[in-house]
Design an enzyme around this catalytic site. Structure first.
Site, PDB file in Angstrom:
ATOM      1  N   SER A   1      53.380 -11.444  -1.287  1.00  0.00           N
ATOM      2  CA  SER A   1      53.126 -11.672  -2.834  1.00  0.00           C
ATOM      3  C   SER A   1      52.732 -10.254  -2.796  1.00  0.00           C
ATOM      4  O   SER A   1      51.646 -10.119  -2.404  1.00  0.00           O
ATOM      5  CB  SER A   1      52.535 -11.982  -3.554  1.00  0.00           C
ATOM      6  OG  SER A   1      52.215 -11.505  -5.002  1.00  0.00           O
TER       7      SER A   1
ATOM      8  N   TYR B   1      47.451 -18.807  -6.983  1.00  0.00           N
ATOM      9  CA  TYR B   1      48.459 -18.006  -6.840  1.00  0.00           C
ATOM     10  C   TYR B   1      48.106 -17.276  -5.607  1.00  0.00           C
ATOM     11  O   TYR B   1      48.762 -16.852  -4.510  1.00  0.00           O
ATOM     12  CB  TYR B   1      49.614 -17.842  -7.517  1.00  0.00           C
ATOM     13  CG  TYR B   1      50.873 -17.042  -7.484  1.00  0.00           C
ATOM     14  CD1 TYR B   1      51.255 -17.492  -6.254  1.00  0.00           C
ATOM     15  CD2 TYR B   1      50.678 -15.921  -7.212  1.00  0.00           C
ATOM     16  CE1 TYR B   1      52.760 -17.409  -5.982  1.00  0.00           C
ATOM     17  CE2 TYR B   1      52.044 -15.290  -6.541  1.00  0.00           C
ATOM     18  CZ  TYR B   1      52.917 -16.046  -6.265  1.00  0.00           C
ATOM     19  OH  TYR B   1      54.341 -15.530  -5.576  1.00  0.00           O
TER      20      TYR B   1
END
Ligand SMILES: NC(=O)c1ccc[n+]([C@@H]2O[C@H](COP(=O)([O-])OP(=O)(O)OC[C@H]3O[C@@H](n4cnc5c(N)ncnc54)[C@H](O)[C@@H]3O)[C@@H](O)[C@H]2O)c1
Length: 260
Positions: free
Chosen positions: A144, A157
């Site tokens: 990501s 995350y």
């Protein structure tokens, strides 16, 4: 020219029952791969496999929680026993948590770690011996933008996706002499059920407003489409990308370099 064909390659895709993993499974199957989907949500996986079969491709679903090593090893062993090899592994199964350090509990951290970090490790661990024996293999991890730049309110995350990036570099280095390539892609926001679910959960009644706001966080003015990640994944897993290993590819609408 007949580029990016995956004919007869055995490709394992985790999280292939939804969103990005589903798009990757479909494009890989369309390019000739025998696709194996590892999914917690077997119904989602079956839907992907049905769509692939309807389009003339080959796909099988294996119910599997990537966070459980015994289950992952048993599933990969079953695929190897039946198919004789695993050419491609795409680690796409992932979950999110919204929160800063002070709003991330120990349980939140463990939950995200277990799927995003340990799940990625488990799947690579379960295929690496076979890939070494074959003297070939491609691993692609879905990281990501949070792997390399600060994203507000995404403590757990970001921790997990930073680890996905560094595991990618470690595996690329350790197995380069074995003919195994390992890369990751780092999308900014992609319009998938993952995003819709998180908006619905965290911003009830303000869904459209949040969707527009999140779209504009990419300088290009929109979210990515799952197929756009699928196409980059195809290139990186195809033989044409044979010179590429140890790389992280942003797919971010300008997020990392143009957001200033
Ligand atoms: N959507 C985005 O904006 C975005 C951006 C960057 C990175 N990513 C990453 O891309 C990946 C896919 O995201 P998505 O948006 O397609 O999500 P999604 O929720 O649409 O799909 C994720 C799939 O993973 C499966 N899954 C979850 N936990 C699992 C487990 N323990 N074992 C097996 N399967 C499991 C789910 O059942 C689901 O089908 C994730 O790793 C995510 O972090 C997404």
């Amino acid at each position: 020219m007949n580029l990016f064909r995956l004919d007869n390659k055995v490709a394992v895709i985790t999280g292939g029952g939804s969103g990005i993993g589903q798009a990757i499974a479909k494009v890989f199957a369309a390019q000739g791969a025998n696709v194996h989907i590892l999914e917690l949500n077997e119904d989602g996986g079956k839907q992907t496999a049905t769509d692939i079969a309807a389009a003339g491709g080959k796909a099988q679903v294996h119910g599997c929680n990537v966070a459980q090593q015994s289950s992952v090893v048993a599933t990969m062993d079953k695929i190897i026993a039946a198919a004789g090899r695993i050419d491609i592994l795409v680690n796409c199964a992932g979950i999110a948590h919204v929160g800063k350090l002070e709003t991330t509990t120990e349980e939140d951290l463990d939950r995200v770690y277990n799927v995003n970090v340990k799940g990625t490790y488990n799947c690579m661990y379960a295929v690496i011996k076979q890939m070494k024996e074959q003297k070939s293999g491609v691993i692609l991890n879905i990281a990501s933008i949070a792997s390399s730049v600060g994203i507000p309110d995404r403590f757990a995350y970001s921790m997990s996706k930073g680890a996905v990036l560094t595991m990618t570099l470690s595996v690329a280095k350790d197995y380069i002499q074995d003919g195994i390539r390992c890369n990751c892609v780092s999308p900014a926001r992609v319009h998938t059920p993952f995003v819709d679910g998180f908006i619905a959960k965290n911003y009830p009644g303000k869904e459209q407003e949040m969707f527009d706001k999140l779209s504009k966080t990419q300088p290009i003015g929109r979210m990515a489409k799952p197929d756009e990640v699928g196409t980059l994944a195809l290139y990186l897993c195809a033989d044409e990308a044979g010179f590429i290993t140890g790389c992280d590819y942003p797919l971010d609408g300008g997020f990392i370099r143009l957001n200033n």
